[in-house]
Scaffold this active site. Structure first.
Site, PDB file in Angstrom:
ATOM      1  N   SER A 155       0.850  -1.193   0.000  1.00 60.32           N
ATOM      2  CA  SER A 155       0.000   0.000   0.000  1.00 60.32           C
ATOM      3  C   SER A 155       0.882   1.238   0.000  1.00 60.32           C
ATOM      4  O   SER A 155       2.048   1.195   0.437  1.00 60.32           O
ATOM      5  CB  SER A 155      -0.884   0.009   1.251  1.00 60.32           C
ATOM      6  OG  SER A 155      -1.497   1.268   1.456  1.00 60.32           O
ATOM      7  N   TYR A 168      -2.673  -0.951  10.179  1.00 57.17           N
ATOM      8  CA  TYR A 168      -2.625  -1.221   8.743  1.00 57.17           C
ATOM      9  C   TYR A 168      -1.297  -0.735   8.165  1.00 57.17           C
ATOM     10  O   TYR A 168      -0.650  -1.437   7.380  1.00 57.17           O
ATOM     11  CB  TYR A 168      -3.794  -0.533   8.053  1.00 57.17           C
ATOM     12  CG  TYR A 168      -3.890  -0.828   6.567  1.00 57.17           C
ATOM     13  CD1 TYR A 168      -4.510  -1.989   6.113  1.00 57.17           C
ATOM     14  CD2 TYR A 168      -3.370   0.055   5.628  1.00 57.17           C
ATOM     15  CE1 TYR A 168      -4.610  -2.256   4.759  1.00 57.17           C
ATOM     16  CE2 TYR A 168      -3.463  -0.210   4.271  1.00 57.17           C
ATOM     17  CZ  TYR A 168      -4.080  -1.363   3.842  1.00 57.17           C
ATOM     18  OH  TYR A 168      -4.173  -1.633   2.498  1.00 57.17           O
ATOM     19  N   LYS A 172       1.687  -3.104   6.269  1.00 60.20           N
ATOM     20  CA  LYS A 172       2.104  -2.933   4.881  1.00 60.20           C
ATOM     21  C   LYS A 172       3.572  -2.527   4.775  1.00 60.20           C
ATOM     22  O   LYS A 172       4.284  -2.946   3.846  1.00 60.20           O
ATOM     23  CB  LYS A 172       1.209  -1.903   4.194  1.00 60.20           C
ATOM     24  CG  LYS A 172      -0.242  -2.341   4.064  1.00 60.20           C
ATOM     25  CD  LYS A 172      -0.381  -3.629   3.260  1.00 60.20           C
ATOM     26  CE  LYS A 172      -1.833  -4.005   3.006  1.00 60.20           C
ATOM     27  NZ  LYS A 172      -1.972  -5.216   2.176  1.00 60.20           N
TER      28      LYS A 172
END
Length: 285
Positions: A155, A168, A172
């Site tokens: 991401s 998150y 990533k």
């Protein structure tokens, strides 16, 4: 001119099926980026195993492309191993592993009040699930001695802060580190390991996050339009899940045969350049 036309024709023929007879496993392949990639891979001649927890959707996509489906919770190493074993038992080997499964964390807590149970849940899928895929795909590829391509969906959050929740973001960013480390080890076996880092791609995950954090109901079309106008150097050109699918096709194919350890941004240039500086290149009024 005639020779050039002949060359172009031969090039088109050779590239028509860029994954001819290659065998791919795609986690999170039941919908969104994963499903779009599965369809594109199949169109280009690949045999595709879809691994997901969305059984009805996954089975439907697999049937539509002549592939196989297997229930797979990537947080469970044995599930990922079973998905790869299915590909090997079906076609004898695996050429492509697309570690695409992932979940968001839309709670958005401050670092000072972070819920570690939620952090562990995100890491178990986004990070450990990817490690499971790299590990077992590498084993099968090394045994077959055919090389291969391992791709991971990272991401823009791995590159720039402030795009997503702490859990998150860390999942990533850590994934990108594992990718580079694995690329260093596996290159001797001609196994390439790369990441794709989307930004602004209107997947179900991003739509859900946008609705949670912005308290606005938005369609994929409207979000793509917004990204094209506000968060891309390519003004008026919004993102689509097919953009990520085509990036995955490139990294899966022999066309990227000398690319490994790379994080390919699919973001309209947003994370590498500052569009506010574009005034420098405009003609004076």
């Amino acid at each position: 001119m005639e020779a050039q036309m002949t060359l172009n024709t031969e090039t088109q023929k050779s590239s028509a099926k860029r994954l001819e007879e290659k065998v791919a496993v795609i986690t999170g392949g039941a919908r969104g980026i994963g499903a779009a990639t599965a369809k594109l891979f199949a169109e280009n001649g690949a045999h595709v195993v879809i691994a997901d927890v969305l059984d009805d959707l996954g089975a439907s996509v697999a049937e539509s492309i002549g592939g196989r489906y297997i229930h797979c919770d990537v947080s469970k190493e044995s599930d990922v191993e079973s998905a790869i074993n299915l590909a090997v038992s079906w076609k004898g080997h695996i050429d492509i592993m697309f570690n695409n499964a992932g979940i968001p964390d839309n709670e958005g807590r401050s670092i000072s009040t972070l819920d570690m149970n939620r952090v562990n849940r995100v890491l178990s899928i986004n990070l450990y699930g990817t490690i499971h895929g790299i590990k077992h795909a590498a084993r099968a590829m090394i045994k077959a001695q055919k090389g291969g391509s391992i791709i991971c969906t990272s991401s823009a959050a791995a590159t720039m802060g402030g795009f997503a929740s702490h859990s998150y973001t860390m999942s990533k960013a850590a994934m990108a580190g594992v990718m580079r480390s694995a690329a260093c080890e596996l290159g001797v076996h001609l196994i390439r390991v790369n990441c794709i880092s989307p930004h602004g791609v209107p997947s179900e995950m991003l739509i859900s996050a946008y609705r949670t954090f912005n308290k606005v109901d938005i369609t994929p079309e409207k979000l793509s339009e917004y990204i094209g106008n506000k968060a891309s150097l390519l003004k008026g050109r919004g993102a689509a899940i097919e953009d990520v699918a085509h990036a995955a096709l490139f990294l899966a194919s022999d066309e990227s045969g000398f690319i490994t350890g790379h994080n390919l941004s699919v973001d309209g240039g947003y994370t590498s350049s500052n569009s506010s500086m574009s005034f420098i290149y405009q003609d004076p009024k």
